[in-house]
Design a protein around this motif. Structure first.
Motif, PDB file in Angstrom:
ATOM      1  N   LEU A 105      11.369   3.463   2.706  1.00 18.39           N
ATOM      2  CA  LEU A 105      10.492   3.238   3.855  1.00 18.39           C
ATOM      3  C   LEU A 105      11.305   2.976   5.120  1.00 18.39           C
ATOM      4  O   LEU A 105      11.015   3.538   6.185  1.00 18.39           O
ATOM      5  CB  LEU A 105       9.548   2.064   3.583  1.00 18.39           C
ATOM      6  CG  LEU A 105       8.634   1.655   4.747  1.00 18.39           C
ATOM      7  CD1 LEU A 105       7.766   2.818   5.200  1.00 18.39           C
ATOM      8  CD2 LEU A 105       7.776   0.452   4.364  1.00 18.39           C
ATOM      9  N   GLU A 106      12.320   2.132   5.031  1.00 17.13           N
ATOM     10  CA  GLU A 106      13.150   1.868   6.213  1.00 17.13           C
ATOM     11  C   GLU A 106      13.820   3.149   6.702  1.00 17.13           C
ATOM     12  O   GLU A 106      13.933   3.378   7.912  1.00 17.13           O
ATOM     13  CB  GLU A 106      14.207   0.807   5.900  1.00 17.13           C
ATOM     14  CG  GLU A 106      13.680  -0.617   5.939  1.00 17.13           C
ATOM     15  CD  GLU A 106      14.750  -1.632   6.263  1.00 17.13           C
ATOM     16  OE1 GLU A 106      15.309  -1.574   7.387  1.00 17.13           O
ATOM     17  OE2 GLU A 106      15.031  -2.490   5.421  1.00 17.13           O
ATOM     18  N   GLY A 150       0.813  -1.206   0.000  1.00 17.87           N
ATOM     19  CA  GLY A 150       0.000   0.000   0.000  1.00 17.87           C
ATOM     20  C   GLY A 150       0.846   1.255   0.000  1.00 17.87           C
ATOM     21  O   GLY A 150       0.338   2.374  -0.055  1.00 17.87           O
ATOM     22  N   TYR A 151       2.153   1.076   0.072  1.00 19.19           N
ATOM     23  CA  TYR A 151       3.084   2.201   0.112  1.00 19.19           C
ATOM     24  C   TYR A 151       3.217   2.879  -1.254  1.00 19.19           C
ATOM     25  O   TYR A 151       3.635   4.030  -1.350  1.00 19.19           O
ATOM     26  CB  TYR A 151       4.451   1.673   0.573  1.00 19.19           C
ATOM     27  CG  TYR A 151       5.471   2.719   0.939  1.00 19.19           C
ATOM     28  CD1 TYR A 151       5.274   3.556   2.032  1.00 19.19           C
ATOM     29  CD2 TYR A 151       6.646   2.846   0.221  1.00 19.19           C
ATOM     30  CE1 TYR A 151       6.229   4.492   2.393  1.00 19.19           C
ATOM     31  CE2 TYR A 151       7.617   3.777   0.573  1.00 19.19           C
ATOM     32  CZ  TYR A 151       7.406   4.598   1.665  1.00 19.19           C
ATOM     33  OH  TYR A 151       8.346   5.523   2.017  1.00 19.19           O
ATOM     34  N   GLY A 152       2.854   2.150  -2.310  1.00 20.06           N
ATOM     35  CA  GLY A 152       2.895   2.723  -3.655  1.00 20.06           C
ATOM     36  C   GLY A 152       4.297   3.129  -4.034  1.00 20.06           C
ATOM     37  O   GLY A 152       5.255   2.378  -3.874  1.00 20.06           O
ATOM     38  N   GLY A 153       4.446   4.342  -4.520  1.00 23.80           N
ATOM     39  CA  GLY A 153       5.747   4.824  -4.941  1.00 23.80           C
ATOM     40  C   GLY A 153       6.485   5.561  -3.855  1.00 23.80           C
ATOM     41  O   GLY A 153       7.494   6.216  -4.110  1.00 23.80           O
ATOM     42  N   GLY A 154       6.000   5.524  -2.629  1.00 27.53           N
ATOM     43  CA  GLY A 154       6.696   6.175  -1.529  1.00 27.53           C
ATOM     44  C   GLY A 154       5.933   7.337  -0.955  1.00 27.53           C
ATOM     45  O   GLY A 154       6.503   8.171  -0.259  1.00 27.53           O
ATOM     46  N   GLU A 155       4.611   7.398  -1.227  1.00 21.33           N
ATOM     47  CA  GLU A 155       3.851   8.572  -0.792  1.00 21.33           C
ATOM     48  C   GLU A 155       3.132   8.367   0.533  1.00 21.33           C
ATOM     49  O   GLU A 155       2.184   9.064   0.843  1.00 21.33           O
ATOM     50  CB  GLU A 155       2.833   8.963  -1.866  1.00 21.33           C
ATOM     51  CG  GLU A 155       1.764   7.905  -2.177  1.00 21.33           C
ATOM     52  CD  GLU A 155       2.201   6.911  -3.232  1.00 21.33           C
ATOM     53  OE1 GLU A 155       1.350   6.123  -3.689  1.00 21.33           O
ATOM     54  OE2 GLU A 155       3.382   6.906  -3.590  1.00 21.33           O
ATOM     55  N   TRP A 156       3.546   7.388   1.336  1.00 25.87           N
ATOM     56  CA  TRP A 156       2.916   7.186   2.631  1.00 25.87           C
ATOM     57  C   TRP A 156       3.084   8.438   3.500  1.00 25.87           C
ATOM     58  O   TRP A 156       4.132   9.079   3.511  1.00 25.87           O
ATOM     59  CB  TRP A 156       3.577   6.008   3.352  1.00 25.87           C
ATOM     60  CG  TRP A 156       2.925   4.682   3.093  1.00 25.87           C
ATOM     61  CD1 TRP A 156       2.008   4.388   2.139  1.00 25.87           C
ATOM     62  CD2 TRP A 156       3.188   3.473   3.805  1.00 25.87           C
ATOM     63  NE1 TRP A 156       1.681   3.064   2.210  1.00 25.87           N
ATOM     64  CE2 TRP A 156       2.382   2.473   3.223  1.00 25.87           C
ATOM     65  CE3 TRP A 156       4.015   3.144   4.864  1.00 25.87           C
ATOM     66  CZ2 TRP A 156       2.382   1.163   3.673  1.00 25.87           C
ATOM     67  CZ3 TRP A 156       4.019   1.837   5.311  1.00 25.87           C
ATOM     68  CH2 TRP A 156       3.207   0.853   4.725  1.00 25.87           C
ATOM     69  N   ARG A 182      13.191  -1.217  -8.404  1.00 32.26           N
ATOM     70  CA  ARG A 182      12.315  -0.132  -7.957  1.00 32.26           C
ATOM     71  C   ARG A 182      11.704  -0.470  -6.596  1.00 32.26           C
ATOM     72  O   ARG A 182      11.666   0.374  -5.692  1.00 32.26           O
ATOM     73  CB  ARG A 182      11.207   0.116  -8.993  1.00 32.26           C
ATOM     74  CG  ARG A 182      10.184   1.151  -8.528  1.00 32.26           C
ATOM     75  CD  ARG A 182       9.182   1.465  -9.634  1.00 32.26           C
ATOM     76  NE  ARG A 182       8.545   0.278 -10.152  1.00 32.26           N
ATOM     77  CZ  ARG A 182       7.523  -0.356  -9.556  1.00 32.26           C
ATOM     78  NH1 ARG A 182       7.050   0.106  -8.406  1.00 32.26           N
ATOM     79  NH2 ARG A 182       6.978  -1.419 -10.106  1.00 32.26           N
ATOM     80  N   LEU A 183      11.236  -1.721  -6.439  1.00 29.63           N
ATOM     81  CA  LEU A 183      10.652  -2.124  -5.158  1.00 29.63           C
ATOM     82  C   LEU A 183      11.693  -2.074  -4.045  1.00 29.63           C
ATOM     83  O   LEU A 183      11.396  -1.677  -2.921  1.00 29.63           O
ATOM     84  CB  LEU A 183      10.066  -3.532  -5.276  1.00 29.63           C
ATOM     85  CG  LEU A 183       8.772  -3.647  -6.086  1.00 29.63           C
ATOM     86  CD1 LEU A 183       8.428  -5.110  -6.340  1.00 29.63           C
ATOM     87  CD2 LEU A 183       7.627  -2.960  -5.367  1.00 29.63           C
ATOM     88  N   SER A 184      12.912  -2.491  -4.369  1.00 32.30           N
ATOM     89  CA  SER A 184      13.972  -2.466  -3.362  1.00 32.30           C
ATOM     90  C   SER A 184      14.280  -1.034  -2.936  1.00 32.30           C
ATOM     91  O   SER A 184      14.423  -0.747  -1.733  1.00 32.30           O
ATOM     92  CB  SER A 184      15.233  -3.127  -3.920  1.00 32.30           C
ATOM     93  OG  SER A 184      16.266  -3.115  -2.960  1.00 32.30           O
ATOM     94  N   ARG A 185      14.358  -0.119  -3.903  1.00 31.24           N
ATOM     95  CA  ARG A 185      14.628   1.284  -3.560  1.00 31.24           C
ATOM     96  C   ARG A 185      13.489   1.877  -2.732  1.00 31.24           C
ATOM     97  O   ARG A 185      13.716   2.637  -1.787  1.00 31.24           O
ATOM     98  CB  ARG A 185      14.831   2.111  -4.832  1.00 31.24           C
ATOM     99  CG  ARG A 185      16.153   1.847  -5.544  1.00 31.24           C
ATOM    100  CD  ARG A 185      16.409   2.926  -6.594  1.00 31.24           C
ATOM    101  NE  ARG A 185      15.348   3.015  -7.575  1.00 31.24           N
ATOM    102  CZ  ARG A 185      15.317   2.333  -8.717  1.00 31.24           C
ATOM    103  NH1 ARG A 185      16.307   1.495  -9.013  1.00 31.24           N
ATOM    104  NH2 ARG A 185      14.321   2.480  -9.577  1.00 31.24           N
TER     105      ARG A 185
END
Length: 487
Positions: A411-412, A360-366, A403-406
């Motif tokens: 997130l971390e 649900g984090y998408g592209g990093g917009e949490w 992309r998912l790893s980045r």
């Protein structure tokens, strides 16, 4: 003495004084005694066994009497199976009377019959590589069933006919899978055929014994090999049926992944991430030290809810809506059936439930609020959730994987930043229970619990707002509650 035996004895050198002392004590009393099983096998492999297993012609009572004179502490939890234990320093020694285990039809408990000779004891052991012995104190090598040849060929073969061996103790079929995972051995074809034909006999073995073998398999260096053997022989149908159920039929358009192979790959990738780990932009992060049973169980079981939730959508798509919730429930059921402890059941099922949260984090917009909830929901499982989520990426699309790893790196990094600023690991409402009760003039009970939960949600959504703002929000919430009119 052959070079192979010389090398094995050299590997046993630290324990030889103790073994010689015990051997001389038993032979002086008129008994035979020999080092047997795993310690002998491991000595030839250059591995160190955690315990020393001995077999003797002495009865359990005679063994106990000798050990008490020897001066070591003894325990007899295994007396019913002919085993007396002792310890010298950090070394644990178990001495078992020559024996043969067998199960009565339909019984879950093995019947123990004591034997008369070392060869009779060895023929009843699970595999020829475990049916080698060193007589003590002479160090005469005994290998009546060519276990050393099997060791060289990395082969698992039963000393007696496999049908007899597996009938005597059906758990040996699971040990074959465990040794495949631990040692990289392959099962001899006739033994694998017997495992397939007799798979249903594993049902007479207690859940606790099955669980213990499964744990040893999962903590092995290469559990995939052992798990594949359990599935291919049909044993998994009886002990972990959710695993073979993942082998969903592959449709002609390949509209979804092979969930079974995916799950084994996720397990392998999770194992590879155990231990020291670094994240781009952060450097070293808190590791999950391996082998970690909770992480490995969660990796294996994370998608077991998919078969029950699979739906074919218009246009050719396939969906598995809420499979994480269904899977968490199935995980609790299976681990309880296998008699896992409550903490393990709780932790593994929670990881299964949370394993999709990152997507649900998408592209990093949490928002910061979403990140706080991610950390709070994971609690002490956060480090394991990081590894499980990263391992769940098995796409062959390199760009997508990168992309998912980045994105997860980001997130971390955000989690660490918020943790440093807000101590997220110990996040609490800014008013404690006593302050809430005093503010609202209520007693401890369900209403107080609802008020606490509301303020926790405010803390997660808005971050630290101070006690005054928290008290104002609590009073605003209270004004909308039916109980406030009655107060």
């Amino acid at each position: 003495m052959t070079p192979l035996l010389e090398r094995a004895l050299a590997h046993l050198a630290p324990d030889l004084p103790l073994l010689t002392e015990i051997g001389e004590m038993f032979t002086a009393a008129g008994h035979e005694i020999a080092l047997v099983g795993g310690p002998v096998r491991d000595a030839f492999l250059g591995r160190t066994s955690p315990d020393i297993d001995l077999t003797t012609s002495a009865s359990p009572d005679q063994t106990e009497a000798l050990l008490k004179k020897w001066g070591g502490p003894t325990w007899d939890m295994g007396r019913a199976f002919g085993t007396i234990g002792t310890r010298r320093g950090a070394t644990v020694v178990e001495i078992t009377t020559y024996r043969a285990d067998a199960y009565e039809p339909g019984s879950r408990k093995p019947v123990v019959a004591f034997g008369d000779s070392l060869d009779e004891d060895l023929v009843r052991r699970d595999f020829a590589v475990n049916a080698m012995a060193l007589r003590l104190p002479s160090l005469e090598f005994v290998d009546p069933y060519d276990g050393l040849d099997d060791l060289a060929g990395r082969r698992l073969r039963t000393p007696s006919a496999p049908e007899i061996s597996f009938s005597d103790d059906p758990l040996r079929m699971m040990r074959a899978a465990r040794f495949a995972a631990q040692l990289g051995f392959h099962v001899e074809p006739s033994a694998e055929a017997a495992m397939t034909d007799m798979a249903d006999r594993i049902s007479i073995v207690s859940a606790e014994r099955v669980r213990d073998e499964l744990v040893k398999l999962l903590l092995a260096p290469n559990p995939r090999e052992g798990l594949a053997l359990l599935v291919d022989t049909g044993l998994a149908d009886h002990i972990l049926p959710e695993l073979p159920a993942l082998r969903l039929e592959v449709d002609e358009h390949h509209r979804h992944k092979d969930v079974y192979e995916h799950s084994l790959t996720v397990l392998e990738q999770a194992i590879a991430l155990e231990g020291p780990r670094s994240v781009a932009g952060l450097g070293p992060v808190d590791p999950v030290q391996g082998p970690d049973l909770v992480l490995r169980l969660a990796a294996l079981l994370h998608d077991i809810g998919k078969p029950a939730t699979r739906r074919f959508e218009p246009g050719g798509g396939v969906s598995f809506h809420h499979h994480e919730m269904v899977g968490a429930k199935m995980t609790r059921h299976r681990l309880r059936a296998l008699r896992f402890d409550k903490d393990t059941v709780k932790q593994v099922s929670r990881l299964v439930e949370l394993h999709l949260r990152f997507h649900g984090y998408g592209g990093g917009e949490w928002t910061d609020s979403a990140v706080r909830r991610y950390v709070t929901d994971a609690g002490p499982l956060l480090s394991r959730l990081h590894l499980l989520t990263r391992s769940d990426t098995t796409t062959r699309n390199r760009r997508k994987a990168e992309r998912l790893s980045r994105t997860y790196d980001d997130l971390e990094a955000r989690i660490v930043k918020l943790q440093d600023a807000e101590e997220l690991a110990a996040v609490r409402p800014e008013l404690d229970g006593n302050q809430i009760a005093q503010t609202l003039g209520i007693e401890p009970g369900p209403v107080l619990g609802r008020a606490y939960k509301h303020l926790l949600g405010v803390r997660l959504d808005q971050g630290p707002i101070g006690e005054d703002a928290a008290r104002a929000e609590l009073l605003r919430w209270w004004a909308d509650q039916p109980e406030s009119a009655e107060a």
